[in-house]
Design a protein around this motif. Structure first.
Motif, PDB file in Angstrom:
ATOM      1  N   GLY A  46      47.302-110.540 -19.223  1.00 44.49           N
ATOM      2  CA  GLY A  46      47.237-109.341 -18.407  1.00 44.49           C
ATOM      3  C   GLY A  46      47.316-108.161 -19.371  1.00 44.49           C
ATOM      4  N   LEU A  90      58.830-115.367 -17.714  1.00 42.05           N
ATOM      5  CA  LEU A  90      57.955-116.530 -17.825  1.00 42.05           C
ATOM      6  C   LEU A  90      58.466-117.400 -18.970  1.00 42.05           C
ATOM      7  CD1 LEU A  90      54.421-114.900 -17.358  1.00 42.05           C
ATOM      8  CD2 LEU A  90      56.159-115.491 -15.655  1.00 42.05           C
ATOM      9  N   TYR A 127      59.417-108.929 -16.754  1.00 40.51           N
ATOM     10  CA  TYR A 127      59.147-107.880 -15.770  1.00 40.51           C
ATOM     11  C   TYR A 127      60.437-107.488 -15.062  1.00 40.51           C
ATOM     12  CZ  TYR A 127      54.689-110.619 -15.864  1.00 40.51           C
ATOM     13  OH  TYR A 127      53.571-111.327 -16.220  1.00 40.51           O
ATOM     14  N   ILE A 167      50.566-107.938 -21.476  1.00 42.64           N
ATOM     15  CA  ILE A 167      51.805-108.162 -20.725  1.00 42.64           C
ATOM     16  C   ILE A 167      52.451-109.421 -21.303  1.00 42.64           C
ATOM     17  CG2 ILE A 167      52.727-108.718 -18.451  1.00 42.64           C
ATOM     18  CD1 ILE A 167      50.289-107.226 -17.250  1.00 42.64           C
ATOM     19  N   THR A 168      53.715-109.296 -21.709  1.00 42.68           N
ATOM     20  CA  THR A 168      54.333-110.387 -22.468  1.00 42.68           C
ATOM     21  C   THR A 168      55.027-111.449 -21.614  1.00 42.68           C
ATOM     22  OG1 THR A 168      54.578-108.974 -24.383  1.00 42.68           O
ATOM     23  CG2 THR A 168      56.002-110.853 -24.322  1.00 42.68           C
ATOM     24  N   GLY A 169      55.313-111.190 -20.351  1.00 43.26           N
ATOM     25  CA  GLY A 169      55.980-112.236 -19.557  1.00 43.26           C
ATOM     26  C   GLY A 169      57.418-111.896 -19.204  1.00 43.26           C
ATOM     27  N   VAL A 175      57.139-118.168 -22.610  1.00 42.96           N
ATOM     28  CA  VAL A 175      57.257-117.177 -23.683  1.00 42.96           C
ATOM     29  C   VAL A 175      58.716-117.096 -24.138  1.00 42.96           C
ATOM     30  CG1 VAL A 175      56.877-114.754 -24.300  1.00 42.96           C
ATOM     31  CG2 VAL A 175      55.384-115.857 -22.615  1.00 42.96           C
TER      32      VAL A 175
HETATM   33  C1  G1P Z   1      50.565-114.972 -17.424  1.00 46.48           C
HETATM   34  C2  G1P Z   1      50.276-113.628 -16.765  1.00 46.48           C
HETATM   35  C3  G1P Z   1      49.675-112.663 -17.783  1.00 46.48           C
HETATM   36  C4  G1P Z   1      50.582-112.535 -18.986  1.00 46.48           C
HETATM   37  C5  G1P Z   1      50.884-113.922 -19.575  1.00 46.48           C
HETATM   38  C6  G1P Z   1      51.950-113.822 -20.675  1.00 46.48           C
HETATM   39  O1  G1P Z   1      49.348-115.576 -17.759  1.00 46.48           O
HETATM   40  O2  G1P Z   1      49.418-113.820 -15.672  1.00 46.48           O
HETATM   41  O3  G1P Z   1      49.472-111.395 -17.192  1.00 46.48           O
HETATM   42  O4  G1P Z   1      49.984-111.700 -19.967  1.00 46.48           O
HETATM   43  O5  G1P Z   1      51.372-114.817 -18.594  1.00 46.48           O
HETATM   44  O6  G1P Z   1      52.116-115.020 -21.320  1.00 46.48           O
HETATM   45  P1  G1P Z   1      49.217-117.157 -18.074  1.00 46.48           P
HETATM   46  O7  G1P Z   1      49.690-117.326 -19.489  1.00 46.48           O
HETATM   47  O8  G1P Z   1      50.089-117.876 -17.103  1.00 46.48           O
HETATM   48  O9  G1P Z   1      47.768-117.480 -17.921  1.00 46.48           O
END
Ligand code: G1P
Length: 295
Positions: free
Chosen positions: A172, A131, A212, A208-210, A134
């Motif tokens: 998460g 993600l 996987y 959960i840090t982003g 992050v």
């Molecule tokens: C997403 C995920 C979440 C995770 C997070 C990390 O959430 O759904 O599980 O912990 O990224 O940044 P979002 O930040 O898109 O709401």
């Protein structure tokens, strides 16, 4: 064990928390010192051995595609002016032709739906998800650390980090298997996870840090995943279902993560990467010290 060579990078989000900057600039393209935030994430993945990038984009995100293209006029001008060092930096940051795919997420239905949009390109191989909101600053790239763990245990690996209890509802959160102690081990087995739980319902304080590493069977579950937290199709919910038939491990990475989707997280990332920068690091540290001394 099949190697992980493909990574999915969901870059379709609006970036509402850093408006108005993101009205015309995709949030992933915001500059952290001298490069877009997204470049750090791509570098992290390259260090981990990723060979193919699947960007899940949306309308208004074309700057991302252009950034990873070669820029003939610019490169020619730099060459003619003898600025070969800048030219080399530019070229070294561009993944090779044919190693990037751009897929449009046509409806903003959530992170799980974004990842599912990559299914045809992922096929039946394990894959990484990063993600790009992050950024993780670390000696060895976070995904590279996870790959090492993956080679030991296989299955699915999720990067986690403890957060204060009052912040669990923003993430998460994973549920370690009974008897697994996160403080003494870097890699622990888990048997549950929940997206954005209330403090009272959170199964732990491990967010959960982003980052996987996932098995391709997840795509089949994402296809019919019902909407969850926030009315969105959540990656976390599909992973929780996959956990019924496959192993999942939580991995404690070494490094510091920054949420660049928020104003303060972004600012903190700029400070942290400036301090470590090879050209301006020392001067930046000096500047930060001086600024801290100001009332
Ligand atoms: C997403 C995920 C979440 C995770 C997070 C990390 O959430 O759904 O599980 O912990 O990224 O940044 P979002 O930040 O898109 O709401």
């Amino acid at each position: 064990m099949k190697p992980v060579t493909k990574a999915v990078l969901p870059v379709a989000g609006f970036g509402t928390r850093v408006l108005p900057a993101t009205k015309t600039v995709p949030k992933e393209m915001l500059t952290v010192v001298d490069r877009p935030a997204l470049q750090y994430v791509v570098d992290e993945a390259i260090e981990a051995g990723i060979e193919h990038f699947v960007f899940i984009t949306a309308r208004g995100k074309i700057a991302i595609e252009d950034y990873f293209d070669s820029a003939y006029e610019l490169e020619d001008a730099l060459l003619r002016k003898g600025k070969t060092d800048i030219l080399d930096t530019l070229k070294s940051k561009t993944p090779r032709e044919g190693t990037m795919s751009f897929v449009r997420q046509q409806q903003a239905k959530g992170l799980g739906h974004a990842v599912w949009c990559a299914r045809d390109i992922i096929g039946d191989e394990p894959f990484a998800v990063l993600l790009p909101d992050v950024l993780i600053q670390s000696k060895t790239s976070c995904l590279a650390q996870m790959m090492e763990a993956y080679h030991k245990v296989g299955g699915n690996i999720i990067a986690v980090d403890p957060v204060p209890d009052e912040r669990v509802s923003s993430y998460g959160v994973i549920k370690p298997k009974p008897g697994e102690d996160f403080r003494s081990k870097k890699l622990i087995a888990m048997n549950g996870m929940v997206e954005k739980p209330s403090v009272a319902d959170a199964p732990s304080n491990l967010k959960i840090t982003g980052r996987y590493i996932l098995q391709p069977e997840l795509m089949g579950l994402l296809r019919d995943q019902a909407a969850g937290a926030g009315g969105e199709i959540q990656l976390t919910d599909a992973m929780a279902r996959l956990m019924e038939t496959q192993d999942f491990h939580a991995f404690a990475y070494e490094g510091q993560d920054f949420d660049c989707g928020s104003k303060l997280g972004y600012f903190e990332a700029v400070l942290a990467f400036a301090r470590e920068h090879k050209d301006i690091g020392e001067a930046a540290q000096d500047m930060i010290r001086k600024s801290a001394a100001l009332k």
